[in-house]
Scaffold this active site. Structure first.
Site, short mmCIF file in Angstrom:
data_model
loop_
_atom_site.label_atom_id
_atom_site.label_comp_id
_atom_site.label_asym_id
_atom_site.label_seq_id
_atom_site.Cartn_x
_atom_site.Cartn_y
_atom_site.Cartn_z
N HIS A 21 0.85 -1.21 0.00
CA HIS A 21 0.00 0.00 0.00
C HIS A 21 0.88 1.25 0.00
O HIS A 21 0.67 2.17 -0.81
CB HIS A 21 -0.91 -0.02 1.24
CG HIS A 21 -1.72 1.23 1.40
ND1 HIS A 21 -3.02 1.33 0.97
CD2 HIS A 21 -1.42 2.44 1.97
CE1 HIS A 21 -3.49 2.54 1.24
NE2 HIS A 21 -2.54 3.22 1.86
N GLU A 22 1.86 1.27 0.89
CA GLU A 22 2.74 2.43 0.96
C GLU A 22 3.61 2.54 -0.29
O GLU A 22 3.90 3.65 -0.76
CB GLU A 22 3.63 2.34 2.21
CG GLU A 22 2.86 2.38 3.52
CD GLU A 22 2.04 3.65 3.68
OE1 GLU A 22 2.44 4.70 3.13
OE2 GLU A 22 0.99 3.59 4.35
N HIS A 25 1.82 4.49 -2.93
CA HIS A 25 2.01 5.94 -2.79
C HIS A 25 3.39 6.35 -3.28
O HIS A 25 3.55 7.32 -4.03
CB HIS A 25 1.88 6.35 -1.32
CG HIS A 25 0.50 6.21 -0.76
ND1 HIS A 25 -0.61 6.80 -1.33
CD2 HIS A 25 0.05 5.56 0.35
CE1 HIS A 25 -1.68 6.53 -0.61
NE2 HIS A 25 -1.31 5.77 0.41
N ASP A 195 -38.37 -35.20 -3.93
CA ASP A 195 -38.40 -36.09 -5.10
C ASP A 195 -39.26 -35.51 -6.21
O ASP A 195 -40.01 -36.22 -6.91
CB ASP A 195 -38.92 -37.48 -4.71
CG ASP A 195 -38.04 -38.16 -3.67
OD1 ASP A 195 -36.81 -37.95 -3.72
OD2 ASP A 195 -38.58 -38.89 -2.82
#
Length: 393
Positions: A21-22, A25, A195
Site C-alpha cells: 500500500h505504501e 504511494h 423427489d
C-alpha cells in the site's frame, strides 16, 4: 502447517499488504517528480534503515503499519529549499490525487491478483449455483433440548427443498432463515419439494434466544434445519475464463465490503460488550490480531483458498476504508485537493486567481479527533480479539 506458523504467515501477509500500500504511494509520487523523504514498514523502534538517493528506507519493530513521508504533502509541512521543486503541494491537482490513490489502487490490484489465483487454483463461489434452501439435517433449537426439533416433528427430512414460507418465495437458505426468525411463536406453512413433488407442511415455530450484533439478546423463531451446500457452489476456472470471473467476484466482494464498513459504527457496542463476556458476533470487526488468529486456524486445516480469500478481503477493506473522506485517511486528503480544485474553478469564473493550497491548520481539530477515534477503536477491537476472539471452528 501448524496453527502458530499459520498465524505468522497471515501476519506476514498483512505486513506485505501494508508495505505494498505504501509502495503504491511511493511509486506514483516518484513518477510525478515528488521527493519521498522516508519509506518505512512498521511502527515503533527502528530495526534497520539505509539511505538511497534522497530517501531513507527502513523497517520498524512492529511490521503492522507503515508510512511514506512525501515532502510538502500539505501547506503546513516544512520544506527545505532544495525540496521546493519536488513538493507535493505544488504539483498539479491530478498528480496529488493520483499519489493519494496509489495505495488504494495497489490494494485493489493485490485483491484482484489473489482472487485470480484462487479462481484458477481451487475455484470461486459459483453465482449460478442453486442456493435453494436444502435440508442437510434437522436439529433441536435450544442448547439443552433433547427432541428432534420442530422441522423434524413436522415431517421435514434431509434432502427436502424449502421453496416458500407462507406463500412467499425464498430463493436461498438465508431468505428462509430471515423469515422464520421473524415469526417466533407462530405456525408457518412451508412449501417443500421432495423427489420432485411439492407439498405444504405446517411447522410450529418456537421462540428462542439468539445473540445480536450489538451484544444483546433477541427473541427469534427457529425450526431446526441445517442447510446443505450446493455441490456446484465452487467453480474452478481456466486461465482465460478466470479473468471475467475474478472481476465479477471482486465486484461482489467490494459491495459486501462497503456494507461492512458502513456497519462498523453500529457494531462497536457489541464489540465492547464482548470484552465483558457477551457473545461475540461472527460479523463484528476484527483487528490484525484477530485476523491473524483466524488465519492460523484456516492454515492449520490447510484451507488455503479460504486463507487467500481472507487476504483479498483484507486488501479490499483497506482500500475502501482509506477512501473515507476524513483526515488523516487518504480519502480525507483527496477531498481537500478536490475542494481546492472546485474552489479555484469558482474563483476563475469570477476572474480571480487561484487561492493556493488549503489551510490545513483549520483541519487539525478534525484530524486529531479522527485519529483519536481510530486509535480507540483499534484498541477496543484488539482487546476483544484477545479476550473473546471470533472462532470459525
Amino acid at each position: 502447517m501448524g496453527y502458530f506458523a499459520g498465524v505468522a504467515l497471515f501476519a506476514l501477509g498483512i505486513a506485505l499488504t501494508i508495505g505494498l500500500h505504501e509502495w503504491g504511494h511511493y511509486s506514483v509520487a516518484r513518477a510525478c517528480d515528488m521527493r519521498v523523504r522516508r519509506f518505512f514498514i512498521g511502527f515503533g523502534p527502528t530495526v534497520f534503515q539505509f539511505t538511497r538517493g534522497h530517501t531513507v528506507y527502513g523497517l520498524k519493530a512492529v511490521p503492522l503499519g507503515g508510512f511514506c513521508d512525501i515532502a510538502g504533502m500539505t501547506a503546513i509541512d516544512e520544506v527545505a529549499p532544495e525540496e521546493k521543486p519536488y513538493a507535493m503541494v505544488d504539483k498539479p491537482w491530478w498528480a496529488r490525487v493520483a499519489t493519494l490513490l496509489g495505495g488504494v489502487t495497489m490494494n485493489l490490484l493485490i485483491g484482484l491478483i489473489v482472487l485470480y489465483i484462487v479462481a484458477v487454483g481451487s475455484g470461486l463461489p459459483n453465482p449460478k449455483a442453486d442456493f435453494t434452501a436444502t435440508v442437510a439435517e434437522t436439529t433441536c433449537v435450544t442448547p439443552d433440548c433433547t427432541d428432534a426439533g420442530p422441522a423434524a416433528a413436522a415431517g421435514i427430512k434431509p434432502g427436502d427443498r424449502i421453496l416458500q414460507v407462507n406463500g412467499q418465495d425464498v430463493p436461498t437458505f438465508m431468505d428462509m432463515r430471515e423469515l422464520i426468525m421473524g415469526k417466533p411463536g407462530e405456525t408457518v406453512t412451508l412449501q417443500v419439494e421432495r423427489d420432485g413433488v411439492r407439498q405444504d407442511v405446517q411447522v410450529d415455530v418456537p421462540a428462542v434466544e439468539r445473540p445480536t450484533e450489538d451484544g444483546g439478546i433477541a427473541t427469534v423463531g427457529a425450526i431446526g434445519v441445517v442447510n446443505q451446500k450446493p455441490k456446484d457452489a465452487i467453480k474452478q476456472y481456466g486461465l482465460i475464463d478466470a479473468v471475467p470471473a475474478t472481476f465479477s467476484f471482486t465486484g461482489q466482494m467490494l459491495s459486501a465490503t462497503v456494507q461492512g464498513v458502513a456497519a462498523i459504527p453500529a457494531q462497536v457496542p457489541g464489540v465492547v460488550a464482548s470484552i465483558f463476556g457477551a457473545e461475540r458476533s461472527e460479523s463484528s470487526p476484527m483487528s490484525v490480531v484477530g485476523a491473524s488468529r483466524i488465519g492460523g486456524e484456516v492454515a492449520e486445516r490447510e484451507q488455503w483458498a479460504t486463507f487467500l480469500l481472507m487476504l483479498a478481503s483484507l486488501n479490499f477493506f483497506l482500500a475502501l476504508f482509506n477512501l473515507i473522506p476524513l483526515p488523516p485517511l487518504d480519502g480525507g486528503h483527496i477531498a481537500v485537493v478536490l475542494w481546492e480544485k472546485l474552489r479555484d474553478w469558482g474563483r476563475g469564473l469570477r476572474g480571480l486567481a487561484p487561492a493556493g493550497p488549503a489551510d490545513y491548520t483549520k483541519l487539525m481539530p478534525l484530524t486529531i479527533a479522527m485519529t483519536a477515534v481510530l486509535l480507540v477503536f483499534g484498541a477496543i477491537v484488539i482487546v476483544a480479539d484477545i479476550v473473546n476472539p471470533i472462532r470459525l471452528f
